[in-house]
Design an enzyme around this catalytic site. Structure first.
Site, PDB file in Angstrom:
ATOM      1  N   HIS A  65       4.936   3.906   4.960  1.00 15.91           N
ATOM      2  CA  HIS A  65       3.683   4.421   4.419  1.00 15.91           C
ATOM      3  C   HIS A  65       3.975   5.239   3.153  1.00 15.91           C
ATOM      4  CE1 HIS A  65       2.043   3.766   8.687  1.00 15.91           C
ATOM      5  NE2 HIS A  65       1.613   2.803   7.898  1.00 15.91           N
ATOM      6  N   GLU A  68       4.068   9.268   2.787  1.00 11.52           N
ATOM      7  CA  GLU A  68       4.887  10.055   3.718  1.00 11.52           C
ATOM      8  C   GLU A  68       6.248  10.363   3.091  1.00 11.52           C
ATOM      9  OE1 GLU A  68       4.642   7.636   7.287  1.00 11.52           O
ATOM     10  OE2 GLU A  68       2.458   7.766   7.287  1.00 11.52           O
ATOM     11  N   ARG A 123      -1.483   4.883   1.245  1.00  9.92           N
ATOM     12  CA  ARG A 123      -0.724   4.582   2.470  1.00  9.92           C
ATOM     13  C   ARG A 123      -0.172   3.145   2.502  1.00  9.92           C
ATOM     14  NH1 ARG A 123      -0.769   5.596   8.284  1.00  9.92           N
ATOM     15  NH2 ARG A 123      -1.168   3.716   9.509  1.00  9.92           N
ATOM     16  N   HIS A 193       8.656   7.975   9.788  1.00 13.03           N
ATOM     17  CA  HIS A 193       7.309   8.245   9.253  1.00 13.03           C
ATOM     18  C   HIS A 193       7.094   9.764   9.226  1.00 13.03           C
ATOM     19  CE1 HIS A 193       5.322   4.134   9.648  1.00 13.03           C
ATOM     20  NE2 HIS A 193       6.483   3.929  10.261  1.00 13.03           N
ATOM     21  N   GLU A 267       8.088  10.697  13.699  1.00  9.72           N
ATOM     22  CA  GLU A 267       7.045  11.303  12.860  1.00  9.72           C
ATOM     23  C   GLU A 267       7.583  12.687  12.518  1.00  9.72           C
ATOM     24  OE1 GLU A 267       4.267  10.007  11.740  1.00  9.72           O
ATOM     25  OE2 GLU A 267       3.720   8.398  13.114  1.00  9.72           O
TER      26      GLU A 267
HETATM   27  O1  0X9 Z   1       0.022   4.779  12.727  1.00  7.59           O
HETATM   28  C1  0X9 Z   1       1.206   4.584  12.436  1.00  7.59           C
HETATM   29  O2  0X9 Z   1       1.609   3.546  11.916  1.00  7.59           O
HETATM   30  C2  0X9 Z   1       2.238   5.686  12.725  1.00  7.59           C
HETATM   31  N1  0X9 Z   1       1.667   6.983  12.415  1.00  7.59           N
HETATM   32  S1  0X9 Z   1       1.442   7.373  10.819  1.00  7.59           S
HETATM   33  O3  0X9 Z   1       0.731   8.642  10.783  1.00  7.59           O
HETATM   34  N2  0X9 Z   1       2.856   7.603  10.127  1.00  7.59           N
HETATM   35  O4  0X9 Z   1       0.743   6.297  10.165  1.00  7.59           O
HETATM   36  C3  0X9 Z   1       2.619   5.647  14.193  1.00  7.59           C
HETATM   37  C4  0X9 Z   1       3.308   4.370  14.574  1.00  7.59           C
HETATM   38  C5  0X9 Z   1       3.609   4.290  16.051  1.00  7.59           C
HETATM   39  N3  0X9 Z   1       3.999   2.943  16.420  1.00  7.59           N
HETATM   40  C6  0X9 Z   1       3.108   1.919  16.480  1.00  7.59           C
HETATM   41  N4  0X9 Z   1       1.829   2.076  16.336  1.00  7.59           N
HETATM   42  N5  0X9 Z   1       3.605   0.721  16.745  1.00  7.59           N
HETATM   43 ZN    ZN Z   2       3.529   6.357   8.703  1.00  4.88          ZN
END
Ligand code: 0X9
Ligand code: ZN
Ligand code: ZN
Length: 305
Positions: A65, A68, A123, A193, A267
């Protein structure tokens, strides 16, 4: 100019990768796994003591992303720590003697460039979408793991647009092709992330527990306490769906279902005070504490080869 305690531009990261590979040719080799939508090279650094035979490996990426930025900073920090502590830190030495670590410092390069030039809060990728004036796909909704069934959108204007098909984004396809090609040697997949201070593992596309849930949870808790030991930063560990939210099409779930057992999403800092705009003064402490968690996971992987 490049600095480990600054948020570097893509152009500074590109020159940095070249000089790291040049000045550490005994430890680092570079491989371009394909180009981004806008034609930038996706570079993977292979770090490890050169050996006659093929070594088992850990794969880590940063910068899925675009906004980040602490993620991008961490991959650079990791590469530097690896080469500067090899030979003095016993764990790093053993790790890089017996395994290779593939680091993809910036996955979504086009998005990252856009956050420097146009919109700091971007993003997604930067690809065109047929029939829409909105650009980009969420790369972490674009993998073949329950693709677009939950926590993802079919609207190209959404921040969580899943794309037209799994791996419709060239960046996702390049990464998936590389991991498929090296499937027999890749023992762990780590994706960095921000933010929220979480250490997540499969699944996110379903509330069902992964077959390796207990082991993944135990390793996540160990890694989180190693991280906390440095500055007291508290992380929560758990499967993605109940711990953050259900969201299909993520690279962590995809890698796990491919057979890469140790699949983790970090994260990083913080919990929302600065969010994506984490000050540069926090790069060093964030990276130092995260090193402890990544090294904890790596040690467990190495022990179970
Ligand atoms: O939403 C996401 O892709 C991730 N959070 S973020 O705030 N960095 O965008 C979490 C990803 C967790 N894993 C999956 N959803 N597979
Ligand atoms: Zn992310
Ligand atoms: Zn250090």
């Amino acid at each position: 100019a490049h600095s480990y305690t600054k948020y570097n531009t893509w152009s500074d990261i590109e020159s940095w990768m070249n000089s790291m590979a040049t000045f550490n040719s005994d430890m680092i080799s570079k491989e371009v796994i394909g180009n981004t939508y806008e034609g930038r090279p996706m570079v993977v650094l292979k770090i490890g003591k050169k050996s006659g035979s093929t070594k088992p490996a850990i794969f880590m990426d940063c910068g899925f992303h675009a906004r980040e930025w602490i993620s991008h900073a961490f991959c650079q920090w990791f590469v530097n720590e690896a080469v500067t502590t090899y030979g003095s830190d016993s764990q790093m030495t053993s790790l890089l003697d017996k395994m290779d670590v593939f680091v993809l410092p910036v996955f979504n390069i086009d998005g990252y460039v856009f956050t420097h030039t146009n919109n700091r809060m971007w993003r997604k990728t930067r690809s065109r979408n047929a029939g829409s004036s909105c650009l980009g796909t969420d790369p972490n909704r674009n993998f073949n793991a329950g693709w677009c069934t939950i926590g993802a959108s079919t609207n190209p204007c959404s921040e969580t647009y899943c794309g037209t098909a799994p791996e419709s984004e060239i960046e996702s396809k390049n990464l998936a092709d590389f991991i498929r090609k090296n499937k027999s040697i890749i023992k762990a997949y780590i994706t960095i992330h921000s933010y929220s201070q979480l250490l997540l593992f499969p699944y996110s596309y379903t509330y069902e527990l992964a077959a390796d849930h207990d082991e993944l949870m135990a390793v996540a808790k160990g890694a989180s306490s190693a991280l906390r030991s440095l500055y007291g930063t508290v992380y929560t560990s758990g499967p993605g769906a109940p711990t953050i939210y259900p969201a299909a099409g993520g690279s962590d779930d995809w890698a796990y279902d491919l057979g890469v057992k140790y699949s983790y999403t970090f994260e990083l800092r913080d919990e929302g005070q600065y969010g994506f705009l984490l000050p540069e003064s926090q790069i060093k402490p964030t990276c130092e504490e995260t090193m402890l968690a990544v090294k904890y996971i790596a040690a467990h992987v190495q022990k179970n080869l």
